[in-house]
Design a protein around this motif. Structure first.
Motif, mmCIF file in Angstrom:
data_model
loop_
_atom_site.group_PDB
_atom_site.id
_atom_site.type_symbol
_atom_site.label_atom_id
_atom_site.label_comp_id
_atom_site.label_asym_id
_atom_site.label_seq_id
_atom_site.Cartn_x
_atom_site.Cartn_y
_atom_site.Cartn_z
ATOM 1 N N ALA A 248 0.853 -1.198 0.000
ATOM 2 C CA ALA A 248 0.000 0.000 0.000
ATOM 3 C C ALA A 248 0.884 1.241 0.000
ATOM 4 O O ALA A 248 1.911 1.308 0.678
ATOM 5 C CB ALA A 248 -0.921 -0.016 1.216
ATOM 6 N N GLY B 51 -2.942 -0.425 -3.735
ATOM 7 C CA GLY B 51 -3.589 0.884 -3.672
ATOM 8 C C GLY B 51 -2.892 1.848 -2.754
ATOM 9 O O GLY B 51 -1.884 1.517 -2.116
ATOM 10 N N ASP C 9 -2.635 3.910 0.704
ATOM 11 C CA ASP C 9 -2.813 3.332 2.039
ATOM 12 C C ASP C 9 -4.121 3.827 2.650
ATOM 13 O O ASP C 9 -4.244 4.981 3.067
ATOM 14 C CB ASP C 9 -1.625 3.705 2.925
ATOM 15 N N LEU D 5 -14.803 2.563 -1.728
ATOM 16 C CA LEU D 5 -14.408 3.168 -0.456
ATOM 17 C C LEU D 5 -15.011 4.560 -0.290
ATOM 18 O O LEU D 5 -14.687 5.288 0.650
ATOM 19 C CB LEU D 5 -12.878 3.304 -0.394
HETATM 20 C C1 HXC Z 1 -3.864 -0.203 3.464
HETATM 21 C C2 HXC Z 1 -3.994 -2.406 2.835
HETATM 22 C C3 HXC Z 1 -4.385 -2.038 1.531
HETATM 23 C C4 HXC Z 1 -4.512 -0.652 1.240
HETATM 24 C C5 HXC Z 1 -4.308 -4.180 1.634
HETATM 25 N N1 HXC Z 1 -3.949 -3.733 2.846
HETATM 26 N N2 HXC Z 1 -4.584 -3.168 0.812
HETATM 27 N N3 HXC Z 1 -3.736 -1.496 3.777
HETATM 28 N N4 HXC Z 1 -4.237 0.227 2.241
HETATM 29 N N5 HXC Z 1 -4.870 -0.216 0.031
HETATM 30 C C6 HXC Z 1 -3.589 -4.534 4.021
HETATM 31 C C7 HXC Z 1 -4.792 -5.196 4.647
HETATM 32 O O1 HXC Z 1 -5.465 -4.292 5.481
HETATM 33 C C8 HXC Z 1 -4.150 -6.313 5.408
HETATM 34 O O2 HXC Z 1 -3.586 -5.775 6.596
HETATM 35 C C9 HXC Z 1 -2.985 -6.734 4.505
HETATM 36 O O3 HXC Z 1 -2.747 -5.600 3.640
HETATM 37 C C10 HXC Z 1 -3.335 -7.913 3.648
HETATM 38 O O4 HXC Z 1 -4.521 -7.644 2.933
HETATM 39 P P1 HXC Z 1 -5.779 -8.645 2.917
HETATM 40 O O5 HXC Z 1 -6.969 -7.848 2.579
HETATM 41 O O6 HXC Z 1 -5.819 -9.440 4.171
HETATM 42 O O7 HXC Z 1 -5.379 -9.610 1.713
HETATM 43 P P2 HXC Z 1 -6.362 -10.404 0.736
HETATM 44 O O8 HXC Z 1 -7.487 -10.990 1.510
HETATM 45 O O9 HXC Z 1 -5.486 -11.287 -0.059
HETATM 46 O O10 HXC Z 1 -7.011 -9.290 -0.230
HETATM 47 C C11 HXC Z 1 -6.197 -8.585 -1.138
HETATM 48 C C12 HXC Z 1 -6.991 -7.368 -1.693
HETATM 49 C C13 HXC Z 1 -7.494 -6.520 -0.510
HETATM 50 C C14 HXC Z 1 -8.167 -7.833 -2.548
HETATM 51 C C15 HXC Z 1 -6.012 -6.564 -2.582
HETATM 52 O O11 HXC Z 1 -6.396 -6.261 0.384
HETATM 53 C C16 HXC Z 1 -8.068 -5.183 -0.932
HETATM 54 O O12 HXC Z 1 -9.183 -5.079 -1.421
HETATM 55 N N6 HXC Z 1 -7.318 -4.083 -0.702
HETATM 56 C C17 HXC Z 1 -7.772 -2.739 -0.982
HETATM 57 C C18 HXC Z 1 -7.782 -2.499 -2.463
HETATM 58 C C19 HXC Z 1 -8.269 -1.082 -2.753
HETATM 59 O O13 HXC Z 1 -9.375 -0.702 -2.437
HETATM 60 N N7 HXC Z 1 -7.384 -0.279 -3.323
HETATM 61 C C20 HXC Z 1 -7.668 1.083 -3.619
HETATM 62 C C21 HXC Z 1 -7.236 1.902 -2.445
HETATM 63 S S1 HXC Z 1 -7.781 3.558 -2.585
HETATM 64 P P3 HXC Z 1 -3.831 -6.505 8.016
HETATM 65 O O14 HXC Z 1 -3.172 -5.552 8.982
HETATM 66 O O15 HXC Z 1 -5.273 -6.665 8.180
HETATM 67 O O16 HXC Z 1 -3.095 -7.802 7.873
HETATM 68 C C22 HXC Z 1 -6.690 4.260 -3.612
HETATM 69 C C23 HXC Z 1 -6.989 5.675 -3.787
HETATM 70 C C24 HXC Z 1 -6.094 6.447 -4.682
HETATM 71 O O17 HXC Z 1 -5.770 3.695 -4.083
HETATM 72 C C25 HXC Z 1 -6.425 7.887 -4.660
HETATM 73 C C26 HXC Z 1 -7.757 8.312 -4.164
HETATM 74 C C27 HXC Z 1 -7.867 8.568 -2.699
#
Ligand code: HXC
Length: 258
Positions: free
Chosen positions: A28, A65, A67, A135
């Motif tokens: 992240a 993505g 954080d 989100l």
């Molecule tokens: C912070 C994150 C993260 C993120 C994953 N983690 N993605 N932390 N920011 N974007 C963390 C989780 O909280 C978790 O921490 C650890 O990484 C492992 O992730 P899991 O979810 O347990 O893994 P998995 O089940 O394999 O799922 C993978 C995944 C999922 C499908 C990629 O993590 C997910 O959906 N992540 C978010 C994807 C997302 O929405 N990205 C866009 C972000 S917004 P812990 O501590 O629980 O172990 C963005 C905005 C840009 O990018 C600009 C606009 C604001």
């Protein structure tokens, strides 16, 4: 230089490899990652001995993505006054060519980071998307603009409005990635592509990059005029003489990057 969230290695052949290294958070992109990636790539950009930089993540995640935990408590004034994410623009302004080697998740800011690079190679496990809407936010590092230019309105609008992701095959069909390679070959292949680019004349590669990027900024007539000026300018380089002489002499060119 000591970085905490990335590693940087010189990989020979005038190339460097930058690896995102926050495995517990699936790479992240927090503000520290942004600062480190920008500082490291700008330092490489200034180095005449580097001709191409590869950016990669892990097998599971290029970057999942921005954080979310870091952004969750922020308000408008926090985001505005820190000018959140604006430093990422500097990655797109590097003059040295960059290659994104994407395996696993490239979501949200991860997809945007890949699109900030010049050549995008994907492993067959890559997953791309702009799921910010799930989100309650929208892309913030250029995703709504660069994804739309890369794949067109139809797919960009669907991805940004539904949060649906694309697998590597769909991303390649849509024109987001230049090629798909088997996961195990991704890094060697990305480094080989980087070495090929870095073996060209650096100033000429910089001009080729600048010319292609201009296509996204201007009209066709102005873009062609811009290309023509750069095309004439390359005849001022030693490397043009060397490249064409080498062809005539039936030997490999030895560019001096001047
Ligand atoms: C912070 C994150 C993260 C993120 C994953 N983690 N993605 N932390 N920011 N974007 C963390 C989780 O909280 C978790 O921490 C650890 O990484 C492992 O992730 P899991 O979810 O347990 O893994 P998995 O089940 O394999 O799922 C993978 C995944 C999922 C499908 C990629 O993590 C997910 O959906 N992540 C978010 C994807 C997302 O929405 N990205 C866009 C972000 S917004 P812990 O501590 O629980 O172990 C963005 C905005 C840009 O990018 C600009 C606009 C604001």
């Amino acid at each position: 230089t000591d970085y905490e969230t990335i590693t940087v290695e010189r990989t020979g052949d005038r190339t460097a490899l930058l690896t995102l290294n926050r495995p517990k958070a699936l790479n992240a992109l927090n503000l520290q990652v942004m600062e480190e990636v920008v500082a490291a790539t700008e330092a490489l950009d200034r180095d005449p001995d580097i001709g191409c930089v590869v950016l990669t993540g892990s097998a599971k995640a290029f970057a999942a993505g921005a954080d979310i935990k870091e952004m969750q408590p922020q308000g408008y004034m926090d985001m505005y006054l820190t000018d959140w994410f604006t430093a990422w623009d500097r990655l797109g302004n590097l003059r040295t060519p960059t290659v994104a080697a994407v395996s696993g998740y490239a979501l949200g800011g991860g997809c945007e980071l890949a699109m900030l690079c010049d050549i995008l190679l994907a492993s067959d496990t890559a997953v791309f998307g702009q799921p910010e809407i799930k989100l309650g936010v929208i892309p913030g590092i250029g995703g709504s603009q660069r994804l739309t230019r890369a794949v067109g309105k139809a797919k960009a609008m669907e991805l940004c409005l539904t949060g649906r992701t694309m697998d590597a095959a769909e991303a390649e069909r849509a024109g987001l990635v230049s090629r798909i390679v088997p996961a195990d070959d991704l890094l060697p292949e990305a480094l080989a592509v980087a070495a090929t680019v870095a073996g060209m004349s650096k100033p000429v590669a910089m001009m080729a990059k600048e010319a292609v990027n201009r296509a996204f900024e201007t009209t066709l007539a102005e873009g062609v005029r811009f290309e023509r000026r750069l095309f004439h300018a390359v005849f001022a380089t030693a490397d043009q003489k060397e490249g064409m002489s080498a062809f005539v002499d039936k030997r490999a060119p030895d560019f001096t990057h001047r």
